[in-house]
Design a protein around this motif. Structure first.
Motif, PDB file in Angstrom:
ATOM      1  N   ALA A 234       0.817  -1.211   0.000  1.00  0.00           N
ATOM      2  CA  ALA A 234       0.000   0.000   0.000  1.00  0.00           C
ATOM      3  C   ALA A 234       0.850   1.260   0.000  1.00  0.00           C
ATOM      4  O   ALA A 234       0.454   2.288  -0.556  1.00  0.00           O
ATOM      5  N   GLU A 357      -5.066  -1.909   3.941  1.00  0.00           N
ATOM      6  CA  GLU A 357      -4.844  -1.243   2.659  1.00  0.00           C
ATOM      7  C   GLU A 357      -5.377   0.189   2.629  1.00  0.00           C
ATOM      8  O   GLU A 357      -5.052   0.948   1.719  1.00  0.00           O
ATOM      9  N   ASP A 366      -7.078  -8.841  -3.208  1.00  0.00           N
ATOM     10  CA  ASP A 366      -7.552  -8.173  -1.993  1.00  0.00           C
ATOM     11  C   ASP A 366      -8.407  -9.114  -1.149  1.00  0.00           C
ATOM     12  O   ASP A 366      -8.241  -9.202   0.071  1.00  0.00           O
TER      13      ASP A 366
END
Length: 399
Positions: A234, A357, A366
């Protein structure tokens, strides 16, 4: 996306190691369990030392098939608690190990725990009766000379023994001594305070991952000086992986032969594997043709993994990151519901990704990361393994 080419010569590790994100992927405790339960005399500092031990033991051993009715049970004269067995054409009695005694009792249908509580003469009478009246007429014995003759295993006549040294030799062909003379070595250690994984840690009894006992061998090695970048975190820093594998065997029938290969992000001091992805496992039972399967299936699979490029793995991670499957809260709830997650579980999965994230999940990757993070919160092993399996199945379907 930068990728380290696996076939390059071994490169010196960057001083201090690499920053990794162990919140991603799965945690695997198999190596930690081995590390925790092994006494010092079962820990080895190199593959050469380990091989010398199990090879020498094999050279002092022999296997033969005997008639059960021809085995004579005797109580040791110098101890009222010990039994000896006299095998056909043997020059002296053999002393069964704890493991072999249990195998023998199981074969004749007697409870080993009960027999061990009896005085040796009485236990011997019960065991002798079972051997004399045993329906299966033959067993295969495995005897080892070590100051005295020990009976280390009693199996069925078709037991396909794969010697422990054979597995060690298969690993040596790709890993040398396992201490850094090749790219495959005993792993380093993760510093939890900094999140940095350092591959260069002194190999000691406390850090080694090379084990052998009178019943088995277990080996775990990593290629942790050659990180593989498979996307970004991230904060924009690289998401780094290392390749690893572990394998195990028991030449006395205590467990199957097996090996597992995977990618991981770090190994901690307790030898837990963190951030594991793409876990693959092979198991071979010691049946009649086990040796042939080892030679033609397991050993080549290990070599292929050791010498292969990580590009397929990297491409799979890249595809999972790029495959967007949800752009709204409704899409996310629907995606998880169709895969069997409850409303409460779905909410927790989405929350996990948000926390890590800073945004809700959108891609396959994800969702996989959110599911594996939730799996770590499960206190029951079956529930945790089930959720990790569902995450792996989701990733396997990418593309």
């Amino acid at each position: 996306m930068g990728v380290v080419e696996v076939m390059d010569p071994v490169q010196p590790a960057r001083a201090g190691g690499w920053k990794v994100d162990v919140s991603r992927g799965e945690r695997n405790g198999r190596v930690s369990s081995e590390w925790f339960n092994r006494p010092d005399d079962e820990r080895y500092l190199s593959l050469d030392d380990l091989w010398a031990n199990v090879k020498g033991r094999s050279e002092r051993s022999r296997s033969r098939v005997v008639q059960t009715a021809d085995i004579r049970v005797e109580a040791a004269r110098d101890s009222a608690e010990r039994l000896h067995l006299v095998l056909p054409k043997a020059h002296e009695p053999v002393a069964p190990t704890h493991w072999a005694f249990g195998q023998l009792a199981s074969i004749v249908g007697a409870p080993a725990s009960y027999l061990r509580q009896l005085p040796a003469p009485l236990a011997g009478i019960n065991l002798q009766y079972g051997l004399t009246n045993h329906r299966a007429e033959q067993v295969k014995t495995f005897e080892t000379e070590d100051g005295r003759t020990e009976l280390r295993a009693v199996t069925g006549p078709d037991y396909g023994r794969i010697h422990d040294f054979e597995l060690v030799e298969a690993v040596q062909r790709i890993a040398g001594n396992g201490t850094g003379d090749t790219r495959w070595k005993v792993p380093g250690v993760l510093d939890w305070s900094t999140g940095v994984y350092n591959p260069d840690v002194e190999i000691s009894r406390d850090t080694t991952t090379l084990y052998a006992s009178d019943r088995d061998v277990f080996l775990f090695l990593v290629d942790d000086r050659n990180p593989i970048e498979a996307g970004k975190l991230a904060d924009g820093s690289p998401d780094l992986y290392f390749r690893g594998f572990y394998c195990w065997n028991s030449e006395v029938g205590a467990k199957t032969l097996g090996m597992a290969s995977f990618y991981l992000r770090a190994v901690c001091q307790n030898r837990n594997l963190w951030g594991v992805e793409d876990f693959q496992e092979i198991k071979i039972r010691h049946s009649k043709y086990a040796a042939s399967r080892f030679a033609h299936e397991a050993a080549p699979a290990l070599t292929r993994f050791a010498n292969s490029s990580p590009q397929g793995f990297v491409n799979g991670i890249r595809a999972a990151r790029q495959q967007v499957v949800a752009r709204s809260d409704e899409d996310r709830a629907d995606f998880l519901r169709k895969r069997g997650f409850s409303k409460a579980e779905s909410g927790k999965i989405i929350e996990k990704v948000l926390m890590e994230e800073g945004r809700p999940p959108e891609s396959i990757f994800d969702f996989v990361q959110g599911i594996t993070r939730l799996a770590r919160d499960k206190t029951q092993q079956d529930a945790r393994l089930d959720m990790e399996g569902r995450a792996k199945k989701l990733l396997d379907r990418v593309g």
